[in-house]
Scaffold this motif. Sequence first.
Motif, PDB file in Angstrom:
ATOM      1  N   LYS A   3       0.852  -1.184   0.000  1.00  6.96           N
ATOM      2  CA  LYS A   3       0.000   0.000   0.000  1.00  6.96           C
ATOM      3  C   LYS A   3       0.880   1.223   0.000  1.00  6.96           C
ATOM      4  N   THR A   4       0.438   2.257  -0.714  1.00  4.90           N
ATOM      5  CA  THR A   4       1.190   3.501  -0.776  1.00  4.90           C
ATOM      6  C   THR A   4       0.362   4.637  -0.219  1.00  4.90           C
ATOM      7  N   THR A   5       1.052   5.617   0.341  1.00  2.00           N
ATOM      8  CA  THR A   5       0.411   6.814   0.869  1.00  2.00           C
ATOM      9  C   THR A   5       1.105   8.029   0.300  1.00  2.00           C
ATOM     10  N   GLN A   6       0.319   8.893  -0.330  1.00  2.00           N
ATOM     11  CA  GLN A   6       0.840  10.118  -0.909  1.00  2.00           C
ATOM     12  C   GLN A   6      -0.005  11.283  -0.421  1.00  2.00           C
ATOM     13  N   PRO A   7       0.549  12.508  -0.463  1.00  4.68           N
ATOM     14  CA  PRO A   7      -0.298  13.675  -0.167  1.00  4.68           C
ATOM     15  C   PRO A   7      -1.383  13.784  -1.227  1.00  4.68           C
ATOM     16  N   ILE A   8      -2.537  14.246  -0.813  1.00  4.82           N
ATOM     17  CA  ILE A   8      -3.648  14.362  -1.745  1.00  4.82           C
ATOM     18  C   ILE A   8      -3.390  15.457  -2.761  1.00  4.82           C
ATOM     19  N   SER A   9      -2.785  16.550  -2.315  1.00  6.28           N
ATOM     20  CA  SER A   9      -2.548  17.664  -3.227  1.00  6.28           C
ATOM     21  C   SER A   9      -1.321  18.451  -2.811  1.00  6.28           C
ATOM     22  N   MET A  10      -0.758  19.155  -3.796  1.00 11.41           N
ATOM     23  CA  MET A  10       0.376  20.046  -3.564  1.00 11.41           C
ATOM     24  C   MET A  10       0.265  21.204  -4.538  1.00 11.41           C
ATOM     25  N   ASP A  11       0.703  22.376  -4.085  1.00 16.32           N
ATOM     26  CA  ASP A  11       0.784  23.538  -4.953  1.00 16.32           C
ATOM     27  C   ASP A  11       2.247  23.957  -5.086  1.00 16.32           C
ATOM     28  N   SER A  12       2.587  24.476  -6.244  1.00 14.76           N
ATOM     29  CA  SER A  12       3.933  24.987  -6.450  1.00 14.76           C
ATOM     30  C   SER A  12       3.851  26.150  -7.428  1.00 14.76           C
ATOM     31  N   TYR A  13       4.980  26.817  -7.624  1.00 20.48           N
ATOM     32  CA  TYR A  13       5.041  27.915  -8.576  1.00 20.48           C
ATOM     33  C   TYR A  13       5.974  27.546  -9.719  1.00 20.48           C
ATOM     34  N   GLU A  14       5.735  28.160 -10.822  1.00 24.53           N
ATOM     35  CA  GLU A  14       6.578  27.907 -11.985  1.00 24.53           C
ATOM     36  C   GLU A  14       8.055  28.118 -11.650  1.00 24.53           C
ATOM     37  N   VAL A  18       9.850  20.550  -7.422  1.00 26.48           N
ATOM     38  CA  VAL A  18       8.775  19.932  -6.646  1.00 26.48           C
ATOM     39  C   VAL A  18       9.180  18.525  -6.239  1.00 26.48           C
ATOM     40  N   ASN A  19       8.982  18.228  -4.984  1.00 23.08           N
ATOM     41  CA  ASN A  19       9.269  16.886  -4.469  1.00 23.08           C
ATOM     42  C   ASN A  19       7.986  16.276  -3.918  1.00 23.08           C
ATOM     43  N   ILE A  20       7.595  15.148  -4.443  1.00 25.80           N
ATOM     44  CA  ILE A  20       6.404  14.439  -3.978  1.00 25.80           C
ATOM     45  C   ILE A  20       6.876  13.141  -3.324  1.00 25.80           C
ATOM     46  N   THR A  21       6.534  12.986  -2.071  1.00 27.13           N
ATOM     47  CA  THR A  21       6.978  11.807  -1.337  1.00 27.13           C
ATOM     48  C   THR A  21       5.865  10.773  -1.243  1.00 27.13           C
ATOM     49  N   CYS A  22       6.253   9.535  -1.374  1.00 31.07           N
ATOM     50  CA  CYS A  22       5.332   8.412  -1.278  1.00 31.07           C
ATOM     51  C   CYS A  22       5.830   7.482  -0.179  1.00 31.07           C
ATOM     52  N   SER A  23       4.929   7.100   0.694  1.00 30.24           N
ATOM     53  CA  SER A  23       5.275   6.185   1.776  1.00 30.24           C
ATOM     54  C   SER A  23       4.792   4.784   1.424  1.00 30.24           C
ATOM     55  N   HIS A  24       5.671   3.801   1.593  1.00 30.45           N
ATOM     56  CA  HIS A  24       5.312   2.401   1.300  1.00 30.45           C
ATOM     57  C   HIS A  24       6.027   1.508   2.295  1.00 30.45           C
ATOM     58  N   ASN A  25       5.518   1.500   3.514  1.00 25.91           N
ATOM     59  CA  ASN A  25       6.172   0.808   4.617  1.00 25.91           C
ATOM     60  C   ASN A  25       6.256  -0.702   4.421  1.00 25.91           C
ATOM     61  N   ASN A  26       5.312  -1.258   3.686  1.00 29.45           N
ATOM     62  CA  ASN A  26       5.270  -2.719   3.536  1.00 29.45           C
ATOM     63  C   ASN A  26       5.902  -3.202   2.241  1.00 29.45           C
ATOM     64  N   ILE A  27       6.786  -2.423   1.680  1.00 32.99           N
ATOM     65  CA  ILE A  27       7.392  -2.804   0.408  1.00 32.99           C
ATOM     66  C   ILE A  27       8.148  -4.120   0.569  1.00 32.99           C
ATOM     67  N   ALA A  28       7.995  -4.977  -0.429  1.00 33.14           N
ATOM     68  CA  ALA A  28       8.633  -6.281  -0.384  1.00 33.14           C
ATOM     69  C   ALA A  28       9.980  -6.240  -1.120  1.00 33.14           C
ATOM     70  N   THR A  29      10.768  -7.245  -0.877  1.00 35.08           N
ATOM     71  CA  THR A  29      12.127  -7.293  -1.421  1.00 35.08           C
ATOM     72  C   THR A  29      12.147  -7.153  -2.942  1.00 35.08           C
ATOM     73  N   GLY A 105      -3.424   9.091  -5.793  1.00 32.28           N
ATOM     74  CA  GLY A 105      -2.475  10.008  -6.397  1.00 32.28           C
ATOM     75  C   GLY A 105      -2.372  11.350  -5.697  1.00 32.28           C
ATOM     76  N   THR A 106      -1.465  12.176  -6.197  1.00 35.41           N
ATOM     77  CA  THR A 106      -1.242  13.534  -5.698  1.00 35.41           C
ATOM     78  C   THR A 106      -1.559  14.525  -6.801  1.00 35.41           C
ATOM     79  N   GLN A 107      -2.498  15.412  -6.532  1.00 33.61           N
ATOM     80  CA  GLN A 107      -2.824  16.459  -7.499  1.00 33.61           C
ATOM     81  C   GLN A 107      -1.816  17.581  -7.322  1.00 33.61           C
ATOM     82  N   LEU A 108      -0.958  17.771  -8.318  1.00 30.78           N
ATOM     83  CA  LEU A 108       0.010  18.863  -8.306  1.00 30.78           C
ATOM     84  C   LEU A 108      -0.561  20.008  -9.132  1.00 30.78           C
ATOM     85  N   THR A 109      -0.620  21.171  -8.530  1.00 28.34           N
ATOM     86  CA  THR A 109      -1.060  22.371  -9.233  1.00 28.34           C
ATOM     87  C   THR A 109       0.104  23.343  -9.271  1.00 28.34           C
TER      88      THR A 109
END
Lengths: 112, 113
Positions: A3-14, A18-29, A105-109
Amino acid sequence: LAKTTQPISMDSYEGQEVNITCSHNNIATNDYITWYQQFPSQGPRFIIQGYKTKVTNEVASLFIPADRKSSTLSLPRVSLSDTAVYYCLVGDPPGSARQLTFGSGTQLTVLP
Amino acid sequence: EAQVTQNPRYLITVTGKKLTVTCSQNMNHEYMSWYRQDPGLGLRQIYYSMNVEVTDKGDVPEGYKVSRKEKRNFPLILESPSPNQTSLYFCASLPNRNSYGYTFGSGTRLTIV
Protein backbone atom coordinates in the motif's frame (compact mmCIF):
# COMPACT_ATOMS: atom_id res chain seq x y z
CA LEU A 1 0.89 -5.40 -3.37
CA ALA A 2 2.31 -2.84 -1.00
CA LYS A 3 0.00 0.00 0.00
CA THR A 4 1.19 3.50 -0.78
CA THR A 5 0.41 6.81 0.87
CA GLN A 6 0.84 10.12 -0.91
CA PRO A 7 -0.30 13.67 -0.17
CA ILE A 8 -3.65 14.36 -1.74
CA SER A 9 -2.55 17.66 -3.23
CA MET A 10 0.38 20.05 -3.56
CA ASP A 11 0.78 23.54 -4.95
CA SER A 12 3.93 24.99 -6.45
CA TYR A 13 5.04 27.92 -8.58
CA GLU A 14 6.58 27.91 -11.99
CA GLY A 15 10.32 27.37 -11.97
CA GLN A 16 10.43 25.69 -8.59
CA GLU A 17 11.59 22.17 -7.87
CA VAL A 18 8.78 19.93 -6.65
CA ASN A 19 9.27 16.89 -4.47
CA ILE A 20 6.40 14.44 -3.98
CA THR A 21 6.98 11.81 -1.34
CA CYS A 22 5.33 8.41 -1.28
CA SER A 23 5.28 6.19 1.78
CA HIS A 24 5.31 2.40 1.30
CA ASN A 25 6.17 0.81 4.62
CA ASN A 26 5.27 -2.72 3.54
CA ILE A 27 7.39 -2.80 0.41
CA ALA A 28 8.63 -6.28 -0.38
CA THR A 29 12.13 -7.29 -1.42
CA ASN A 30 11.20 -7.77 -5.07
CA ASP A 31 9.01 -4.68 -5.37
CA TYR A 32 9.84 -1.85 -7.73
CA ILE A 33 8.65 1.74 -7.37
CA THR A 34 6.99 3.34 -10.37
CA TRP A 35 5.58 6.81 -10.92
CA TYR A 36 2.96 7.85 -13.45
CA GLN A 37 1.56 11.22 -14.49
CA GLN A 38 -2.03 11.75 -15.54
CA PHE A 39 -3.64 14.77 -17.16
CA PRO A 40 -7.43 15.19 -17.11
CA SER A 41 -9.24 12.90 -19.53
CA GLN A 42 -6.00 11.18 -20.56
CA GLY A 43 -4.43 7.89 -19.68
CA PRO A 44 -1.55 7.78 -17.19
CA ARG A 45 1.92 8.26 -18.60
CA PHE A 46 4.96 6.43 -17.26
CA ILE A 47 7.51 8.81 -15.73
CA ILE A 48 10.16 6.82 -13.93
CA GLN A 49 10.85 3.55 -12.17
CA GLY A 50 13.47 2.47 -9.66
CA TYR A 51 14.47 -0.11 -7.12
CA LYS A 52 16.97 1.65 -4.85
CA THR A 53 19.16 4.77 -4.49
CA LYS A 54 18.63 7.31 -7.26
CA VAL A 55 17.30 7.14 -10.78
CA THR A 56 17.26 10.08 -13.17
CA ASN A 57 15.85 10.56 -16.63
CA GLU A 58 15.07 13.52 -18.83
CA VAL A 59 11.82 14.19 -16.98
CA ALA A 60 12.41 13.52 -13.29
CA SER A 61 14.53 11.99 -10.56
CA LEU A 62 13.51 9.31 -8.13
CA PHE A 63 15.17 9.11 -4.73
CA ILE A 64 14.86 5.91 -2.72
CA PRO A 65 16.46 5.65 0.74
CA ALA A 66 18.24 2.53 1.88
CA ASP A 67 15.25 1.15 3.80
CA ARG A 68 13.03 1.66 0.73
CA LYS A 69 10.03 2.49 2.90
CA SER A 70 9.49 5.72 1.04
CA SER A 71 10.45 7.36 -2.22
CA THR A 72 10.51 10.90 -3.55
CA LEU A 73 9.70 12.00 -7.06
CA SER A 74 11.56 15.19 -7.90
CA LEU A 75 10.44 17.42 -10.78
CA PRO A 76 12.99 20.12 -11.59
CA ARG A 77 11.79 23.60 -12.50
CA VAL A 78 8.11 22.84 -13.01
CA SER A 79 5.95 24.66 -15.51
CA LEU A 80 2.19 25.15 -15.76
CA SER A 81 2.01 22.10 -18.01
CA ASP A 82 3.22 19.89 -15.15
CA THR A 83 -0.13 20.37 -13.41
CA ALA A 84 -1.42 16.81 -13.20
CA VAL A 85 -2.09 13.91 -10.87
CA TYR A 86 1.00 11.90 -9.95
CA TYR A 87 0.69 8.28 -8.89
CA CYS A 88 3.19 6.25 -6.93
CA LEU A 89 2.95 2.50 -7.39
CA VAL A 90 4.83 -0.27 -5.67
CA GLY A 91 4.68 -3.82 -6.86
CA ASP A 92 6.19 -6.89 -8.29
CA PRO A 93 9.02 -6.87 -10.81
CA PRO A 94 8.32 -4.76 -13.87
CA GLY A 95 6.61 -7.41 -15.85
CA SER A 96 4.33 -8.82 -13.22
CA ALA A 97 0.80 -9.05 -14.46
CA ARG A 98 -0.61 -7.61 -11.26
CA GLN A 99 1.89 -4.80 -10.89
CA LEU A 100 -0.36 -1.83 -11.29
CA THR A 101 -2.59 -0.91 -8.40
CA PHE A 102 -3.16 2.82 -8.48
CA GLY A 103 -4.04 4.79 -5.38
CA SER A 104 -5.65 8.20 -5.40
CA GLY A 105 -2.47 10.01 -6.40
CA THR A 106 -1.24 13.53 -5.70
CA GLN A 107 -2.82 16.46 -7.50
CA LEU A 108 0.01 18.86 -8.31
CA THR A 109 -1.06 22.37 -9.23
CA VAL A 110 1.58 24.67 -10.66
CA LEU A 111 0.75 28.33 -10.27
CA PRO A 112 2.11 31.19 -12.38
CA GLU B 1 3.13 6.74 -34.14
CA ALA B 2 3.26 4.09 -31.44
CA GLN B 3 0.00 4.16 -29.57
CA VAL B 4 -2.93 2.42 -27.94
CA THR B 5 -6.22 3.33 -29.59
CA GLN B 6 -9.57 2.97 -27.88
CA ASN B 7 -13.01 3.42 -29.39
CA PRO B 8 -15.38 4.98 -28.76
CA ARG B 9 -14.07 7.92 -26.72
CA TYR B 10 -17.53 8.62 -25.34
CA LEU B 11 -20.65 6.47 -25.14
CA ILE B 12 -24.01 6.91 -23.46
CA THR B 13 -26.19 3.84 -23.54
CA VAL B 14 -29.01 2.12 -21.69
CA THR B 15 -29.01 -0.63 -19.12
CA GLY B 16 -28.85 -4.12 -20.59
CA LYS B 17 -27.76 -3.20 -24.10
CA LYS B 18 -24.61 -5.12 -24.95
CA LEU B 19 -21.62 -3.01 -25.90
CA THR B 20 -17.99 -3.47 -26.86
CA VAL B 21 -15.12 -1.06 -26.30
CA THR B 22 -12.30 -1.77 -28.70
CA CYS B 23 -8.60 -1.47 -27.93
CA SER B 24 -5.81 -1.80 -30.46
CA GLN B 25 -2.05 -1.30 -30.14
CA ASN B 26 0.45 -1.00 -32.98
CA MET B 27 3.59 -1.79 -30.98
CA ASN B 28 3.48 -5.59 -31.11
CA HIS B 29 3.08 -5.65 -27.34
CA GLU B 30 2.42 -8.98 -25.67
CA TYR B 31 0.71 -7.74 -22.53
CA MET B 32 -2.55 -5.78 -22.50
CA SER B 33 -4.88 -4.73 -19.73
CA TRP B 34 -8.13 -2.91 -19.01
CA TYR B 35 -8.65 -0.49 -16.13
CA ARG B 36 -11.55 1.56 -14.90
CA GLN B 37 -11.10 4.85 -13.12
CA ASP B 38 -13.61 6.17 -10.63
CA PRO B 39 -13.38 9.25 -8.37
CA GLY B 40 -11.68 8.44 -5.10
CA LEU B 41 -10.85 4.87 -6.17
CA GLY B 42 -7.97 5.41 -8.55
CA LEU B 43 -7.50 2.94 -11.39
CA ARG B 44 -8.61 -0.62 -10.87
CA GLN B 45 -7.66 -3.49 -13.12
CA ILE B 46 -10.53 -5.33 -14.79
CA TYR B 47 -8.82 -7.97 -16.96
CA TYR B 48 -5.41 -8.54 -18.43
CA SER B 49 -3.85 -10.66 -21.13
CA MET B 50 -0.31 -12.03 -21.19
CA ASN B 51 -0.52 -12.92 -24.88
CA VAL B 52 -2.87 -14.21 -27.56
CA GLU B 53 -5.58 -16.47 -26.11
CA VAL B 54 -4.28 -15.91 -22.56
CA THR B 55 -6.48 -13.76 -20.34
CA ASP B 56 -7.08 -13.49 -16.61
CA LYS B 57 -9.18 -11.56 -14.13
CA GLY B 58 -7.99 -8.42 -12.45
CA ASP B 59 -9.42 -6.89 -9.32
CA VAL B 60 -12.90 -5.98 -10.59
CA PRO B 61 -13.87 -8.42 -13.39
CA GLU B 62 -17.56 -8.84 -12.58
CA GLY B 63 -19.83 -7.81 -15.44
CA TYR B 64 -17.05 -7.73 -18.03
CA LYS B 65 -15.63 -10.07 -20.63
CA VAL B 66 -12.54 -9.83 -22.80
CA SER B 67 -10.96 -11.73 -25.64
CA ARG B 68 -7.50 -11.79 -27.20
CA LYS B 69 -7.76 -13.46 -30.57
CA GLU B 70 -5.07 -11.29 -32.12
CA LYS B 71 -2.01 -9.75 -30.53
CA ARG B 72 -2.96 -6.18 -31.36
CA ASN B 73 -6.60 -6.22 -30.19
CA PHE B 74 -8.09 -6.60 -26.73
CA PRO B 75 -11.81 -5.68 -26.71
CA LEU B 76 -13.77 -5.14 -23.52
CA ILE B 77 -17.30 -6.52 -23.63
CA LEU B 78 -20.19 -5.57 -21.38
CA GLU B 79 -22.85 -8.18 -22.03
CA SER B 80 -25.55 -6.51 -19.92
CA PRO B 81 -24.32 -3.09 -18.77
CA SER B 82 -25.62 -1.60 -15.55
CA PRO B 83 -25.38 1.94 -14.16
CA ASN B 84 -22.60 0.93 -11.73
CA GLN B 85 -20.38 0.34 -14.76
CA THR B 86 -20.51 4.03 -15.59
CA SER B 87 -16.85 4.97 -15.50
CA LEU B 88 -13.76 6.07 -17.39
CA TYR B 89 -12.05 3.08 -18.98
CA PHE B 90 -8.44 2.76 -20.04
CA CYS B 91 -6.68 0.14 -22.08
CA ALA B 92 -2.94 -0.26 -21.62
CA SER B 93 -0.13 -2.38 -23.03
CA LEU B 94 3.40 -3.52 -22.18
CA PRO B 95 5.98 -4.97 -24.58
CA ASN B 96 6.23 -8.08 -22.42
CA ARG B 97 6.02 -9.10 -18.80
CA ASN B 98 9.56 -7.96 -18.10
CA SER B 99 9.04 -4.44 -19.36
CA TYR B 100 8.75 -1.11 -17.64
CA GLY B 101 5.98 1.45 -18.02
CA TYR B 102 2.62 0.89 -19.58
CA THR B 103 1.40 2.76 -22.62
CA PHE B 104 -2.17 3.83 -21.98
CA GLY B 105 -4.92 4.68 -24.40
CA SER B 106 -6.78 7.99 -24.24
CA GLY B 107 -9.74 6.52 -22.41
CA THR B 108 -13.41 5.78 -22.99
CA ARG B 109 -16.02 7.68 -21.01
CA LEU B 110 -18.91 5.25 -20.60
CA THR B 111 -22.29 6.27 -19.18
CA ILE B 112 -25.00 3.67 -18.54
CA VAL B 113 -28.46 5.08 -17.86
